[in-house]
Design a protein around this motif. Structure first.
Motif, PDB file in Angstrom:
ATOM      1  N   TYR A  51       0.707  -1.340  -0.025  1.00  0.00           N
ATOM      2  CA  TYR A  51      -0.001   0.117   0.063  1.00  0.00           C
ATOM      3  C   TYR A  51       0.968   1.165  -0.122  1.00  0.00           C
ATOM      4  O   TYR A  51       0.623   2.064  -0.769  1.00  0.00           O
ATOM      5  N   ASN A  52       1.885   1.195   0.844  1.00  0.00           N
ATOM      6  CA  ASN A  52       2.807   2.482   1.138  1.00  0.00           C
ATOM      7  C   ASN A  52       3.638   2.725  -0.217  1.00  0.00           C
ATOM      8  O   ASN A  52       3.820   3.770  -0.668  1.00  0.00           O
ATOM      9  N   ARG A  53       3.932   1.397  -0.887  1.00  0.00           N
ATOM     10  CA  ARG A  53       4.751   1.610  -2.060  1.00  0.00           C
ATOM     11  C   ARG A  53       3.884   2.299  -3.149  1.00  0.00           C
ATOM     12  O   ARG A  53       4.351   3.066  -4.073  1.00  0.00           O
ATOM     13  N   GLY A  54       2.660   1.811  -3.252  1.00  0.00           N
ATOM     14  CA  GLY A  54       1.820   2.458  -4.282  1.00  0.00           C
ATOM     15  C   GLY A  54       1.404   4.006  -4.173  1.00  0.00           C
ATOM     16  O   GLY A  54       1.535   4.665  -4.977  1.00  0.00           O
ATOM     17  N   LEU A  55       1.491   4.453  -2.626  1.00  0.00           N
ATOM     18  CA  LEU A  55       1.489   5.799  -2.478  1.00  0.00           C
ATOM     19  C   LEU A  55       2.550   6.544  -2.876  1.00  0.00           C
ATOM     20  O   LEU A  55       2.425   7.492  -3.332  1.00  0.00           O
ATOM     21  N   TYR A  56       3.730   6.027  -2.562  1.00  0.00           N
ATOM     22  CA  TYR A  56       5.029   6.537  -2.839  1.00  0.00           C
ATOM     23  C   TYR A  56       5.017   6.577  -4.486  1.00  0.00           C
ATOM     24  O   TYR A  56       5.485   7.805  -5.042  1.00  0.00           O
ATOM     25  N   ASP A  57       4.589   5.819  -5.264  1.00  0.00           N
ATOM     26  CA  ASP A  57       4.723   5.768  -6.797  1.00  0.00           C
ATOM     27  C   ASP A  57       3.498   6.810  -7.265  1.00  0.00           C
ATOM     28  O   ASP A  57       3.972   7.505  -8.197  1.00  0.00           O
ATOM     29  N   ALA A  58       2.616   7.039  -6.507  1.00  0.00           N
ATOM     30  CA  ALA A  58       1.495   7.994  -6.720  1.00  0.00           C
ATOM     31  C   ALA A  58       1.965   9.389  -6.708  1.00  0.00           C
ATOM     32  O   ALA A  58       1.900   9.963  -7.305  1.00  0.00           O
ATOM     33  N   GLN A  59       2.767   9.529  -5.606  1.00  0.00           N
ATOM     34  CA  GLN A  59       3.247  10.742  -5.140  1.00  0.00           C
ATOM     35  C   GLN A  59       4.210  10.975  -6.084  1.00  0.00           C
ATOM     36  O   GLN A  59       4.380  12.305  -6.641  1.00  0.00           O
ATOM     37  N   ALA A  60       5.293  10.263  -6.643  1.00  0.00           N
ATOM     38  CA  ALA A  60       6.241  10.602  -7.688  1.00  0.00           C
ATOM     39  C   ALA A  60       5.553  11.017  -8.967  1.00  0.00           C
ATOM     40  O   ALA A  60       6.055  11.845  -9.608  1.00  0.00           O
ATOM     41  N   ALA A  61       4.449  10.226  -9.435  1.00  0.00           N
ATOM     42  CA  ALA A  61       3.971  10.741 -10.542  1.00  0.00           C
ATOM     43  C   ALA A  61       3.287  11.899 -10.464  1.00  0.00           C
ATOM     44  O   ALA A  61       3.185  12.566 -11.335  1.00  0.00           O
ATOM     45  N   LEU A  62       2.624  12.289  -9.390  1.00  0.00           N
ATOM     46  CA  LEU A  62       1.997  13.626  -9.245  1.00  0.00           C
ATOM     47  C   LEU A  62       3.225  14.555  -9.135  1.00  0.00           C
ATOM     48  O   LEU A  62       3.008  15.727  -9.799  1.00  0.00           O
ATOM     49  N   ASN A  63       4.123  14.478  -8.513  1.00  0.00           N
ATOM     50  CA  ASN A  63       5.255  15.512  -8.542  1.00  0.00           C
ATOM     51  C   ASN A  63       5.698  15.768  -9.729  1.00  0.00           C
ATOM     52  O   ASN A  63       6.102  16.878 -10.140  1.00  0.00           O
ATOM     53  N   ALA A  64       5.947  14.614 -10.718  1.00  0.00           N
ATOM     54  CA  ALA A  64       6.358  14.845 -11.845  1.00  0.00           C
ATOM     55  C   ALA A  64       5.405  15.892 -12.713  1.00  0.00           C
ATOM     56  O   ALA A  64       5.755  16.570 -13.608  1.00  0.00           O
ATOM     57  N   LYS A  65       4.195  15.412 -12.715  1.00  0.00           N
ATOM     58  CA  LYS A  65       3.283  16.280 -13.275  1.00  0.00           C
ATOM     59  C   LYS A  65       3.274  17.580 -12.866  1.00  0.00           C
ATOM     60  O   LYS A  65       2.957  18.703 -13.756  1.00  0.00           O
ATOM     61  N   LEU A  66       3.510  17.979 -11.740  1.00  0.00           N
ATOM     62  CA  LEU A  66       3.311  19.295 -11.028  1.00  0.00           C
ATOM     63  C   LEU A  66       4.546  20.099 -11.753  1.00  0.00           C
ATOM     64  O   LEU A  66       4.707  21.325 -11.870  1.00  0.00           O
ATOM     65  N   GLU A  67       5.693  19.268 -11.914  1.00  0.00           N
ATOM     66  CA  GLU A  67       7.001  19.996 -12.392  1.00  0.00           C
ATOM     67  C   GLU A  67       6.552  20.514 -13.865  1.00  0.00           C
ATOM     68  O   GLU A  67       6.846  21.594 -14.193  1.00  0.00           O
ATOM     69  N   ASP A  68       5.810  19.632 -14.563  1.00  0.00           N
ATOM     70  CA  ASP A  68       5.515  19.848 -15.904  1.00  0.00           C
ATOM     71  C   ASP A  68       4.595  21.121 -15.985  1.00  0.00           C
ATOM     72  O   ASP A  68       4.609  22.159 -16.703  1.00  0.00           O
ATOM     73  N   VAL A  69       3.538  21.119 -14.872  1.00  0.00           N
ATOM     74  CA  VAL A  69       2.779  22.392 -15.035  1.00  0.00           C
ATOM     75  C   VAL A  69       3.563  23.615 -14.556  1.00  0.00           C
ATOM     76  O   VAL A  69       3.282  24.928 -15.185  1.00  0.00           O
ATOM     77  N   GLN A  70       4.643  23.516 -13.520  1.00  0.00           N
ATOM     78  CA  GLN A  70       5.447  24.738 -13.018  1.00  0.00           C
ATOM     79  C   GLN A  70       5.978  24.981 -14.356  1.00  0.00           C
ATOM     80  O   GLN A  70       6.498  26.362 -14.684  1.00  0.00           O
ATOM     81  N   ASP A  71       6.759  24.315 -14.993  1.00  0.00           N
ATOM     82  CA  ASP A  71       7.744  24.551 -16.356  1.00  0.00           C
ATOM     83  C   ASP A  71       6.711  25.396 -17.238  1.00  0.00           C
ATOM     84  O   ASP A  71       7.102  26.295 -17.948  1.00  0.00           O
ATOM     85  N   ALA A  72       5.595  25.035 -17.436  1.00  0.00           N
ATOM     86  CA  ALA A  72       4.528  25.372 -18.585  1.00  0.00           C
ATOM     87  C   ALA A  72       4.094  26.959 -18.085  1.00  0.00           C
ATOM     88  O   ALA A  72       4.142  27.821 -18.897  1.00  0.00           O
ATOM     89  N   ILE A  73       3.994  26.954 -16.632  1.00  0.00           N
ATOM     90  CA  ILE A  73       3.586  28.376 -16.139  1.00  0.00           C
ATOM     91  C   ILE A  73       4.812  29.244 -16.403  1.00  0.00           C
ATOM     92  O   ILE A  73       4.629  30.449 -17.052  1.00  0.00           O
ATOM     93  N   TYR A  74       6.176  28.865 -16.058  1.00  0.00           N
ATOM     94  CA  TYR A  74       7.125  29.679 -16.198  1.00  0.00           C
ATOM     95  C   TYR A  74       7.466  30.034 -17.805  1.00  0.00           C
ATOM     96  O   TYR A  74       7.893  30.985 -18.185  1.00  0.00           O
TER      97      TYR A  74
END
Length: 84
Positions: A51-74
């Motif tokens: 369960y925790n590994r799934g959460l860590y993987d989901a968090q990593a995927a979300l962080n990658a998407k947020l970085e993409d959004v931050q780059d697009a805004i920049y």
């Protein structure tokens, strides 16, 4: 964390998979009751790790998407004389 609960159909499918694994890989028959007992044990004792590994993987995927959004805004930022 709340207990992970499977539906009756999900549990039956997992139990069949356990029985099949024991039969094919270990050459040992295992009854439905024993397979359910094993499933309950694995879920209770090891489930949190998966369960925790799934959460860590989901968090990593979300962080990658947020970085993409931050780059697009920049990239939308207009040049001004103001410096950050």
């Amino acid at each position: 964390m709340t207990d992970i609960a499977f539906s009756k159909d999900e549990k039956a499918l997992i139990v069949r998979k356990i029985q099949l694994y024991f039969s094919e890989e270990l050459k040992q028959p295992i009854g439905q009751f024993d397979a359910q007992f094993l499933l309950d044990f694995v879920s209770r004792e090891l489930g949190a790790y998966y369960y925790n590994r799934g959460l860590y993987d989901a968090q990593a995927a979300l962080n990658a998407k947020l970085e993409d959004v931050q780059d697009a805004i920049y990239q939308l930022e207009q040049h001004t004389d103001f410096r950050r």
